[in-house]
Structure formats: structure tokens, C-alpha cells
Design a protein around this motif. Structure first.
Motif, PDB file in Angstrom:
ATOM      1  N   ASN A 156       0.829  -1.193   0.000  1.00  0.00           N
ATOM      2  CA  ASN A 156       0.000   0.000   0.000  1.00  0.00           C
ATOM      3  C   ASN A 156       0.870   1.252   0.000  1.00  0.00           C
ATOM      4  N   ALA A 157       0.239   2.393   0.184  1.00  0.00           N
ATOM      5  CA  ALA A 157       0.933   3.678   0.088  1.00  0.00           C
ATOM      6  C   ALA A 157       2.035   3.819   1.125  1.00  0.00           C
ATOM      7  N   ALA A 158       1.801   3.327   2.323  1.00  0.00           N
ATOM      8  CA  ALA A 158       2.801   3.454   3.394  1.00  0.00           C
ATOM      9  C   ALA A 158       4.069   2.701   3.040  1.00  0.00           C
ATOM     10  N   GLU A 159       3.914   1.478   2.504  1.00  0.00           N
ATOM     11  CA  GLU A 159       5.083   0.678   2.138  1.00  0.00           C
ATOM     12  C   GLU A 159       5.806   1.318   0.952  1.00  0.00           C
ATOM     13  N   LEU A 160       5.050   1.862  -0.005  1.00  0.00           N
ATOM     14  CA  LEU A 160       5.684   2.517  -1.151  1.00  0.00           C
ATOM     15  C   LEU A 160       6.468   3.736  -0.713  1.00  0.00           C
ATOM     16  N   THR A 161       5.907   4.510   0.211  1.00  0.00           N
ATOM     17  CA  THR A 161       6.620   5.686   0.726  1.00  0.00           C
ATOM     18  C   THR A 161       7.903   5.285   1.416  1.00  0.00           C
TER      19      THR A 161
END
Length: 224
Positions: A156-161
Motif C-alpha cells: 500500500n501507500a505506506a510501504e511505497l513511501t
């Protein structure tokens, strides 16, 4: 929905989201379709396991009544999550203006000539609802979900960031290493040039010394 002549019962199954050591409840909705007062009584094959409130009552004409069935906390899970417990809901026409206090066990006795309707309900165990995904403290309303991996296995977005931050850090370290290597190459080149200068000066000094020694020897020889 079970539709009898007196009451409509919903649902037809008592569904309990089974969890160990947890008291669980479900509801029955009784609808009186007639213009009569209808008395009801709820029975079960396992009375020690369940609590029914109310287990007897009166449903007014063209009205509804809610019955709550509570299963006591269980210490062990049943085999294959199957339950053999059953409920029986009996209903009979009561006298006008009847109240729960007027209900007598004899009213539900078929052998006494009473017209008693019966509806059998079975118990079904279902999976408990899934808890919501955990949200890290300090996250703002409307922000992206913070779970590690989504249900379909993608990040998700957190892991991508986090991944982008790591890549940026590694890129900076790489650039710093390249700059440091370039600086070392420059210093090495300066050292090589200095060494060449020193090597080119050695023959000159040697010639100078040899010449000086020759002059001194010549002077001494002349004096002798």
C-alpha cells in the motif's frame, strides 16, 4: 422468513458469530399479521446454554416483537463448527387485551385442543466479523491506510513511501561515494605528478655533485 397464520418469524436461522469465551447474542423478529392478540413461547433443546428474553410474551395485533437469544460463553469450539441445538417457537391466539402475565403453560398444550402453531429454528455458527485494519497513532483523517500489505498481496501507500525513502537514501550515499572517489583520484594524480617532479630532479643534482667533485679534484691535482 417463516410465515404462519399467526406470526411471521425472521430470520429462520439463529446465526451466532462463534468466538471462544465470549457471550454472543442474536435477535428474532416476530410480526403479528392478525387482528388478534397472539401469545408465544420459545423453547430450546439446550436451555443451559442459551438465555431467551423474553421467552414468553404477547404480540399485539398488527405489531411486532423482538426476542433476543444469548448464547453463553463457550470454552471449546464444536467439531467442524456444527451445532445440533434447535429452538421451537410456539404461538397461539390469546384473549383480547392479554398481557404476558396472562400466559399459562396450558395455552400451548395441543392435547387440550388449542390450535398451536409451531416453528422450528436451527442454530448456525458463522465466522466472526473481521476487525478493522490497524491505524497508526498520529495519522490524520482521510489519510491512506497504514496496513503492511493489502488483501490482494500488493503493497500500500505506506510501504511505497518507505521504499522510496530507502531508495533516495541509497542514491544519496551512492553519489557521496562517487564524489569521494573522484576526490581521491584527484589527490592520487597530484601525488603522481609530485613524484615525477622529484624523479626528474635527481639526475640534475647528481650531475651537479659529480661536476663539483670533479672541479675540486682538478684544483687539488693542480696544487700538487
Amino acid at each position: 422468513m417463516s410465515t404462519g397464520q399467526l406470526l411471521s418469524i425472521e430470520p429462520q436461522e439463529l446465526q451466532f458469530p462463534f468466538e471462544l469465551r465470549k457471550q454472543i447474542s442474536c435477535s428474532l423478529n416476530l410480526s403479528n399479521k392478525t387482528d388478534n392478540y397472539v401469545a408465544f413461547k420459545v423453547k430450546t433443546t439446550n436451555p443451559k446454554k442459551y438465555c431467551v428474553r423474553p421467552n414468553t410474551g404477547v404480540v399485539l395485533p398488527r405489531s411486532t416483537c423482538n426476542v433476543v437469544v444469548t448464547m453463553q460463553a463457550q470454552k471449546e469450539a464444536p467439531t467442524d463448527m456444527q451445532c445440533k441445538d434447535k429452538f421451537l417457537l410456539q404461538s397461539v391466539v390469546a384473549s383480547p387485551g392479554a398481557t404476558p402475565k396472562d400466559i399459562m403453560a396450558e395455552m400451548f398444550n395441543k392435547e387440550s385442543g388449542h390450535n398451536v402453531e409451531e416453528c422450528k429454528l436451527r442454530v448456525v455458527y458463522v465466522a466472526p466479523p473481521r476487525p478493522p485494519s490497524p491505524v497508526r497513532e498520529g495519522s490524520e483523517e482521510g489519510s491512506s491506510p497504514r496496513a503492511s500489505v493489502s488483501d490482494n498481496g500488493s503493497f500500500n501507500a505506506a510501504e511505497l513511501t518507505s521504499a522510496r525513502t530507502l531508495i533516495s537514501k541509497l542514491t544519496e550515499e551512492k553519489n557521496s561515494a562517487i564524489q569521494q572517489n573522484s576526490k581521491l583520484q584527484q589527490e592520487l594524480e597530484l601525488l603522481r605528478r609530485e613524484a615525477k617532479r622529484n624523479q626528474s630532479g635527481i639526475p640534475f643534482i647528481y650531475v651537479f655533485l659529480v661536476g663539483l667533485i670533479g672541479i675540486i679534484l682538478g684544483y687539488l691535482l693542480k696544487r700538487t
